[in-house]
Design an enzyme around this catalytic site. Structure first.
Site, PDB file in Angstrom:
ATOM      1  N   CYS A  78       0.855  -1.175   0.000  1.00  0.00           N
ATOM      2  CA  CYS A  78       0.000   0.000   0.000  1.00  0.00           C
ATOM      3  C   CYS A  78       0.894   1.229   0.000  1.00  0.00           C
ATOM      4  O   CYS A  78       1.970   1.235   0.586  1.00  0.00           O
ATOM      5  CB  CYS A  78      -0.947   0.099   1.191  1.00  0.00           C
ATOM      6  SG  CYS A  78      -2.076  -1.274   1.341  1.00  0.00           S
TER       7      CYS A  78
ATOM      8  N   ARG B   2       3.269  -0.076  -5.206  1.00  0.00           N
ATOM      9  CA  ARG B   2       3.071  -0.688  -3.895  1.00  0.00           C
ATOM     10  C   ARG B   2       1.732  -1.421  -3.797  1.00  0.00           C
ATOM     11  O   ARG B   2       1.417  -2.014  -2.762  1.00  0.00           O
ATOM     12  CB  ARG B   2       3.140   0.380  -2.812  1.00  0.00           C
ATOM     13  CG  ARG B   2       4.453   1.130  -2.801  1.00  0.00           C
ATOM     14  CD  ARG B   2       4.463   2.174  -1.732  1.00  0.00           C
ATOM     15  NE  ARG B   2       4.577   1.586  -0.423  1.00  0.00           N
ATOM     16  CZ  ARG B   2       5.723   1.298   0.176  1.00  0.00           C
ATOM     17  NH1 ARG B   2       6.851   1.555  -0.427  1.00  0.00           N
ATOM     18  NH2 ARG B   2       5.744   0.748   1.364  1.00  0.00           N
TER      19      ARG B   2
ATOM     20  N   ASN C 179      -0.945   2.001   5.732  1.00  0.00           N
ATOM     21  CA  ASN C 179      -0.171   0.917   5.122  1.00  0.00           C
ATOM     22  C   ASN C 179       0.357   0.070   6.262  1.00  0.00           C
ATOM     23  O   ASN C 179       1.040   0.594   7.140  1.00  0.00           O
ATOM     24  CB  ASN C 179       0.990   1.511   4.309  1.00  0.00           C
ATOM     25  CG  ASN C 179       2.050   0.478   3.963  1.00  0.00           C
ATOM     26  OD1 ASN C 179       1.724  -0.692   3.766  1.00  0.00           O
ATOM     27  ND2 ASN C 179       3.293   0.896   3.891  1.00  0.00           N
ATOM     28  N   GLY C 180       0.054  -1.226   6.237  1.00  0.00           N
ATOM     29  CA  GLY C 180       0.521  -2.101   7.313  1.00  0.00           C
ATOM     30  C   GLY C 180      -0.605  -3.011   7.750  1.00  0.00           C
ATOM     31  O   GLY C 180      -1.618  -3.152   7.047  1.00  0.00           O
TER      32      GLY C 180
END
Ligand code: G6P
Length: 588
Positions: free
Chosen positions: A2, A29, A100-101
């Protein structure tokens, strides 16, 4: 994975176009969906679209969305299917967030929030962040305090940015184990990488470290460390090299990047001259890597053991630390990573750091990436920005550095390395032969790649390239292993792609090829003038230039990259953004 971007613009500015420019640079990404949110006149407007960024652009062109402060996201789905509803930004009341994660404890948090009356509208883990922020804002907290309480609660990894209807000139951002940088220019920006913020006219950058966060109000940025104490991270100039030059005259980034290999290798040789003394006193080399970088590392094992006489272990980073390996004294650890951000590789290096006194080196393509903050010293491949998701020029540049290390005590080979770029050019001139060959392969359901010695990892890499971009199932095998099972797969239709340069293992590989030929008709050999003479006449051969045997891995991979490219083209796949993949993998 992401990509996230955030912009705090000047009063009256519309930052929507800049958010989209930033997202264009981050699409590598993930491209399952894209979205953006902006604050204007006391409201937050959100626009989201499933699939590639182009779909969001089309929607945006037909909309009147505007605002001078906003966030954007390009998604590689982890929790929740790639639908528009699960696309970021995710809203809760007056808050919108991009992330993101992975929030590893999201299930418990979701349960608690539901008990408090929060209604979940997506399947994402991120939605808990949005609701947690909103709950704090509703209780009267400032954005900074709301962020702080979220950072204290969530477990896992995050790079996040949030905007607030009730604080229309404020953005907060934080990171833990996912990359995030703050850019300074005509606006203040937040981004997953420097390329994204460089494209939004930022000239300077500051890196957030794990647990750190930033609060941006207008053009003022306050930074806080993991204990929420104010800090002043160093600001660095962004070098022009971070701005990618686009596809140029080529149809795809991948083809451009394949063609750039001679110059990437030349630059890498010129700027990296590993000193053989770095191996003094080293009794074992330990390399950790993922994907294509792992295959480059496998080649290095052959080189290191042969030329440095040092036992070398190559480890898949995602496996390594979970088997609690013992690390002896005098080990030199090397992380090989194009992006410098792959979480598995970073975590494996952290494990080595914590559990040994080994020196830690890295080979990376992206300057100042996270790996450079873990490693004692970094060798940079000078491949330039690699945009195509399937790695090509970064791979051969990695091999070039690994070869320079391996040959560092062998002046003859080091001198000969300088000829590599021109030999690469000769090989690239054969692209039309490879293009014809692609027509023989493109209807196959499956393909086999065979190589021996240091060409075995190249067989694996060739098969990976074909899988990644053409979606043909392909496997690489050590040619001598074929008889132990894979041979059962060979029939007249199965393409068997053999790597057989002249040299020590030529006769052995030639015998394996005979065995394949006795069982199938679709055998193709990449060889050299010696092979043209000594391999069966009736087989399709692509004749590469005669080269020093040790250099074969760097050169034989090039026609395999081209083969995958042309097969993918014939099959009509999205070469630069193959389905389900992402270039930088920041989740475990
Ligand atoms: C992803 C990319 C691959 C790459 C791998 C490791 O899977 O699609 O091309 O080889 O990550 O990435 P790294 O940046 O660590 O080399």
């Amino acid at each position: 994975m992401c990509g996230i971007v955030g912009i705090v613009g000047r009063p009256g500015e519309n930052v929507v176009g800049k958010i989209i420019s930033g997202l264009e640079k981050l699409e590598y990404r993930g491209y399952d969906s894209a979205g953006l949110a902006v604050v204007h006149d006391g409201y937050i407007d959100v626009l989201r679209a499933v699939g590639k960024l182009q779909n969001l652009k089309t929607k945006q062109e037909g909309s009147k969305i505007y605002g001078n402060i906003g966030i954007g996201h390009t998604r590689w789905a982890t929790h929740g299917k790639p639908t528009e509803n699960n696309a970021h930004p995710i809203r809760s009341g007056s808050v919108a967030v991009v992330h993101n994660g992975i929030v590893e404890n999201y299930k418990g948090l979701r349960f608690d929030l539901q008990k408090d009356g929060y209604v979940f509208e997506t399947d994402t883990d991120t939605e808990v962040i949005a609701h947690l922020l909103q709950r704090k804002i509703a209780q009267g907290c400032s954005p900074r305090d709301a962020l702080r309480s979220v950072q204290e609660i969530i477990e896992g990894s995050y790079a996040l940015a949030a905007i607030f209807m009730t604080f229309p000139d404020t953005m907060v951002a934080a990171r833990y184990r996912s990359p995030l940088v703050i850019g300074f220019g005509e606006d203040i920006c937040v981004g997953s990488d420097i390329g994204a913020i460089a494209s939004i006219a930022c000239s300077e950058v500051a890196y957030l470290e794990d647990g750190e966060c930033a609060e941006i109000i207008g053009n003022e940025v306050s930074f806080f460390d993991a204990s929420f104490q104010p800090i002043s991270p160093k600001r660095q100039k962004i070098s022009p090299g971070f701005v990618s030059t686009g596809k140029g005259e080529y149809a795809h980034h991948m083809l451009k990047e394949i063609m750039e290999q001679p110059s990437a290798i030349r630059r890498t040789i010129l700027s990296n001259k590993p000193d053989g003394r770095m191996f003094d006193g080293v009794s074992r080399i330990l390399i950790v890597a993922c994907g294509t970088s792992y295959y480059a590392s496998m080649v290095a094992k052959y080189w290191f053991e042969k030329f440095l006489k040092i036992p070398t272990d190559v480890e898949i980073a995602s496996e390594y630390r979970y088997r609690s390996p013992f690390i002896e004294e005098n080990v030199l650890a090397i992380a090989v990573t194009q992006s410098g951000e792959t979480i598995d590789t970073l975590e494996a290096m952290e494990y080595i750091r914590k559990n040994s006194n080994s020196r830690v080196a890295a080979i990376a393509n992206v300057r100042n990436s996270a790996i450079s903050r873990i490693a004692d010293f970094v060798f940079y491949t000078e491949a330039g920005p690699e945009v195509g998701v399937a790695s090509t020029k970064a791979f051969t540049a990695q091999l070039t550095i690994l070869a320079s290390m391996a040959f560092s005590r062998h002046e003859f080979l080091i001198n000969k390395l300088r000829n590599l770029p021109s030999i690469c050019e000769e090989i690239l001139d054969l692209q039309y032969l490879v293009k014809d060959l692609a027509e023989k392969i493109c209807f196959a359901d499956s393909a086999i790649y065979l190589g021996r010695g240091s060409l075995y990892p190249i067989a694996l890499e060739g098969a990976l390239k074909l899988k990644e971009i053409s979606y043909i199932h392909a496997e690489g095998f050590a040619a001598g292993e074929m008889k132990h099972g894979p041979i059962a797969l060979i029939d007249d239709d199965m393409p068997v792609i053999c790597l057989c340069p002249s040299g020590e293992l030529f006769d052995k590989t030639a015998s394996n090829i005979q065995v394949a030929l006795a069982r199938g008709k679709n055998v193709v050999i990449f060889t050299d003038p010696y092979g043209r003479k000594h391999l069966p006449q009736e087989v399709t051969k692509i004749i590469l230039p005669e080269i020093i045997e040790e250099f074969a891995p760097i050169l034989y991979v090039i026609p395999l990259q081209l083969l995958a490219y042309y097969v993918a083209l014939l099959r009509g796949t999205d070469v630069d953004k193959p389905r389900n993949l992402a270039k930088s993998v920041t989740v475990e």
